[in-house]
Design a protein around this motif. Sequence first.
Motif, PDB file in Angstrom:
ATOM      1  N   THR A1124       0.822  -1.144   0.117  1.00  0.00           N
ATOM      2  CA  THR A1124       0.011   0.103  -0.014  1.00  0.00           C
ATOM      3  C   THR A1124       0.788   1.380  -0.259  1.00  0.00           C
ATOM      4  O   THR A1124       0.279   2.188  -0.470  1.00  0.00           O
ATOM      5  N   LYS A1129       0.567  -0.015  -7.262  1.00  0.00           N
ATOM      6  CA  LYS A1129      -0.708  -0.623  -7.050  1.00  0.00           C
ATOM      7  C   LYS A1129      -1.396  -0.619  -8.385  1.00  0.00           C
ATOM      8  O   LYS A1129      -1.381   0.014  -9.077  1.00  0.00           O
ATOM      9  N   THR A1131      -4.489  -0.642 -11.046  1.00  0.00           N
ATOM     10  CA  THR A1131      -5.836   0.141 -11.210  1.00  0.00           C
ATOM     11  C   THR A1131      -6.875  -0.776 -10.985  1.00  0.00           C
ATOM     12  O   THR A1131      -6.938  -2.028 -11.138  1.00  0.00           O
ATOM     13  N   THR A1132      -8.089   0.092 -10.845  1.00  0.00           N
ATOM     14  CA  THR A1132      -9.476  -0.891 -10.681  1.00  0.00           C
ATOM     15  C   THR A1132      -9.654  -1.699 -12.059  1.00  0.00           C
ATOM     16  O   THR A1132      -9.979  -2.851 -12.038  1.00  0.00           O
ATOM     17  N   ILE A1135      -7.468  -4.705 -12.124  1.00  0.00           N
ATOM     18  CA  ILE A1135      -8.010  -5.750 -11.252  1.00  0.00           C
ATOM     19  C   ILE A1135      -8.949  -6.581 -11.697  1.00  0.00           C
ATOM     20  O   ILE A1135      -9.229  -7.753 -12.108  1.00  0.00           O
ATOM     21  N   GLN A1176      -5.856  -9.349  -5.251  1.00  0.00           N
ATOM     22  CA  GLN A1176      -5.878  -7.946  -5.789  1.00  0.00           C
ATOM     23  C   GLN A1176      -7.058  -7.391  -5.501  1.00  0.00           C
ATOM     24  O   GLN A1176      -6.955  -6.182  -5.098  1.00  0.00           O
ATOM     25  N   HIS A1180      -7.794  -4.229  -2.511  1.00  0.00           N
ATOM     26  CA  HIS A1180      -7.840  -2.714  -3.056  1.00  0.00           C
ATOM     27  C   HIS A1180      -8.736  -1.917  -2.117  1.00  0.00           C
ATOM     28  O   HIS A1180     -10.042  -2.313  -1.712  1.00  0.00           O
ATOM     29  N   ALA A1282     -13.071   1.629  -2.319  1.00  0.00           N
ATOM     30  CA  ALA A1282     -12.486   0.038  -2.376  1.00  0.00           C
ATOM     31  C   ALA A1282     -13.810  -0.417  -3.368  1.00  0.00           C
ATOM     32  O   ALA A1282     -14.786  -0.348  -3.273  1.00  0.00           O
TER      33      ALA A1282
END
Length: 1317
Positions: A1124, A1129, A1131-1132, A1135, A1176, A1180, A1282
């Motif tokens: 974190t 990280k 990205t949405t 994922i 993952q 998130h 999230a």
Amino acid sequence: MSASMSGSGSAPCRFAHYFIICGIDNETGLEPDALAALYQWLEADRQGKDPEALAAGENFDQSPLKRTFKSKVLAHYPENIECNPFDQDAVNMLCMPKGLSFRTQRDSQTPQFHSFIITREDGSRTYGFVHTFYEEVTSPQICSAMQTLHQMHQAEHNASAHNCPSASNSSSSSSSMDSLASSLDEVESPSSTSSSQGGRRSCGCSGEGYDSVRDTLYVSKAMCLITPMPFMHACKRFLSQIHRAVTSHQPPPLTLESYIYNILYEVPLPPPGRSLKFHGVYEPILCQRPGVGELPLADFPLGEAFRLLGVENLVQLFTCVLLEMQILLYSQDYQRLMVVAEGITTLLFPFQWQHVYVPILPASLLHFLDAPVPYLMGLQSKEGTDRSKLELPQEANLCFVDVDNHCIELPEDFPQFPNKAEFIQELSEVLLSFGLSPEGGKNSPEPAVSPQTSTLEKELKSTSLRELVDDKRNGNLGGEALDMLELLQGNPTLERLQALAKRTGVKVARLEALAAGQKAVGDEGIGGKSPVEEEELRNAKLNVQLREVFAARFATMFADYESFVIQNSPDLESWLTNREQMHNFDKASFLSDQPEPYLPFLSHFIETQMFATFIDNKIMSQWEEKEPLLRVFDGRIEKARLYNVRAPSLRSSVYQKCTFLKESAQAIEQRLRKIDHTAIHPHLLDMKIGQGKYQHGFFPKLQADVLATGPTNNKWSNRTCSTQRRSDRHRQQNEHLVLDNDLKEKYMQEARNLGKNLRQPKLSDLSPAVIAQTNWKFVEGLLKECKMKTKRMLVEKMGREAVELGHGEVNITGLEENTLIASLCDLLERIWSHGLQVKQGKSALWSHLLHYQGREEKNELLLESPVSNGQERRKPESSVGLPVLRVSVIQDMRHIQNMGEIKTDVGRARAWIRLSLEKKLLSQHLKQLLSNQALTKKLYKRYAFLRCEEEKEQFLFHLLSLNAVDYFCFTSVFTTIMIPYRAVIIPIKKLSNAMTTSNPWLCVSGELGDSGILQITKNVLEMTFDRQNLGKLTTVQLGHDNSGLLAKWLVDCVMVRNEITGHTYKFPCGRWLGKGVDDGSLERVLIGEFVVPCNDDEGGRGAKTPPLQRSPSQIRRISITSLTGRGNKPTTVQIQESIGEAVNNIIKHFHKPEKERGSLTVLLCGEGGLVWALEQFFHHGFRSARIFQKNVFVWDFYEKVVAFMENADQIGDLQEIPEPLSPNCESFCRYVNAINNMPRNIGKDGKFQLLVCLGARDRLLSQWLPLLADCPVITRMYEENALLRDKLTASSLVGVLETLNDFPITLETSFTKSVEL
């Protein structure tokens, strides 16, 4: 025949093309057989003796009555026919394959009949029918020459009388060709009856030789008819009538010239679908020809072939022929060889044998058994020769058929014909209905009663009927039988029984046969058929019914073949030009459409030349008239479609019997009962006075000028010919009126790759130069075949890998791959057996390897092989890691030799090839093997493939190309063998982390099983263990018992190697094992990845290799907290895509054929797998800040959810959850608690992984997700943004996960061990 045939007047329409007489030429006298001499020259050359010295000497240790002398074509009429040029050498060799043989009055002089076939370059055939008889020698010169030879033989024999060697064994040797020669040097007729004399004389020790005063000398002579079509029965009857006329005390009604002229010029070929009667010397002769829609003409008695071999053997032989193996028929009798060879090839309809076809192999052509191509040949055996003495150049892929002893030796592991048992049953029923035993052999046939009769047996009270049923005399009933028939026909009880039997479908075949026989006799009374004609009719009906059963099998198997033919050329010329590169038949789709039990056979069969040619003919039929066999076959399929729509039974392997046995037999019967055409009767010819004089027992010198040309205005032949040309131009298979286009012929010749230009060896010129040229053709052919096979294997394999990467459609490759590898093994065996000096063992390749091993092991102590030297010096760069695996031909041989499961040399050679292919060392190993040139020279003749340097290099290069793809063809086939494995644990070197005081353990799992728990010695970190083949490795469980002060352990990875195949697997970890560190795990399940060896380094430095499927460790070795804090990280969108991709891969996995699927574990838990993708998703927006220096894991969230649900359930505080604990909540709590309660300590991430896997297996994931998203705990543990808190994303993820519910996901035991649900 070439196209010129149709333009050469009436010749093609005539029944016979040539009449020939072969025998002894009184002018030249006795000449030793030149071909036998050439053969000895070749043998001497092969053994390194001086051939010239041998040729100078005579062979006196053999009795002159047993030696071969040169026969000559004494006369042939007419001189030549344009469409079928006369080939004197070939005809002479095939009329008298062993040359002249002499007899005295003491020997049997029974005439013999045999047939032969000459196959021309374009594949067309002509047939020869030969009647051999013995004639007294009248020439005093020949008698005295024989006497002299006999005296020389006696002198030679007396000189070596003390050891009295047998004539054939005097030069015993291990050489393959010697033993073949000895099996062929016997000229004694197989039908010789004077066995006691023969037995004594064969040693050459008795006084019973030849004495010109005491003995009469006889010599063999042959009459032969050459015909364009195989009318065997008619020719046999004609020739025997001519011989009867010669030996009869009364001269024949007309001179012999009249009858011979008649058959050559006045008897036409019957038109298709018609019958013809012509006249011999004493009786009329009938023949018939099938119609356009019927099976092509085949006159050789199939019943005889079944009698000689039995149904079971014949079906096995038929399968070998279909798969284009090497077939060698072995019999004393030429006609038997011909009957079996022609019988088996006619049964191939609609396919045709495309390779070397020599049903009678003359002694001088024995070197042809060396041919490294598929062949069908017949070899004459000598009386009393033992099969074990017959050494053949190569046997790895040979089907050996001992016709006289009714037995057959099959190649190793070849697939069975589909529905074999039902197929044999149906054939047996046909044979029984004709009174023949399905077992074949010499024994009298079983009662010809259909199989169900046994149930009726109890009801057949009448003893007379039972006697009739049991009668073993094959229907040859005498007077008592006729009385019985009358009794039976007049008996009402029996008639009722018979009616009952008929109604229930049971045939009392004996009774019917009796009645039919009686009827036939009755017919004959009204001017019907003679017994000979009845026998011929019966044979013809049996032939056609047996052939129909075979044809019906193919019509069922290939009913939909047209749907899979790929036609993508605009015109014939462009198709012919690109034929080599084109894909003509969609094999993968065709196979996927077939019933499972058919696949082993069909996957091999559709790779054959005969199938390729069949498909070529189909494609060409869109531009020109259909090839005759294809036309008949397509007609059949069309007819079957009209009768039954095949769709429902598409993939059914239910056996369908042949439905039109009766009508095909009726068609023949009608033609023979009602004759369509009668030829002109033989008549007086315009001959010179005093010629054609009859002398009892001697064949007269025929008047050549009368027989040289036919009539100029014969309306018969002209008429037949013109109609034939119109209606039947391209049609009859046996006349081969095809290929009128030079370009097409040239391309097709090249396109039908191997062996096509070598269908039959040139019989006319057998100089060593021609033999060398033939061998050169073989070498070129082998190289071309190697190129095609390796290319095909690469395309198949790469095609499949491309599919896995998402291009194109998937194939049934496991089956095809196995087929292709098996055919590569066969090719290598053929290459290694080409030009062998001395054969040892059935596998030429393994024999060469053993020679090499013997030499190398002697040298091994003195100097290591260069390959292993280079390998040995290289050290792994870290002290921890796998030691280098030594690469050596010998080492791999030893592995194979230690495998007790493999019992034969052929099996060992195949296993060695598979192992080398899997290790990507095949080319390198063979190069190493052939680098010992002294050995290669010792084992192989000059012309052998392995001694042609340039071709050998190209061949090794083609094999090298196979290293581009990964094969598991050894591991996947030898699943029960014990394999040594080596495992190494590689810790991360930081401070003391490499050391641990606890006791580590390991459990390795693969697709075929697991190793069980293995304790590792503390701080050694390396071990070897032997286990039954685990297959491709999938997971390793690694753990320790947490004992001692230094119980925490940071492991980088585990490496495991299969010590036989060298396959290395890396199991990345990158995490701690220990209480109070990382996620507190004492045991981890690691997912394997196959390590691709770098360059030529065999896996020693596997850790440096770019992995094939990376494991999730790279991301998960960093704890989630630190994730974190970094900028990497996902990205949405990434994922969501990765979850979609992971689910997609699992669905694709289940759409592959079962044997192709590979590891589901990798798709669930590996890099990019389902667990990784969901992890993952759950990370998130996860609030994982350290609380009191402790990491928080997703599993902590799950535990809180469970606590909340259970708490809510107890208190009954239901405001926040709308209803009582639902089944989904209950199942979620149960699973989480079960995982927490198990004795294994797998850590929090391990528990998360296990929960996802169990949820996927039990179809619960999609039900649990909404619970987690709706649970109030989420607000404390997840950020506002999230993904889990986004209702839309969560519901779309539920939809994606629901698609997994359709598939049966199974988990490895390494995951589910000790979970109590």
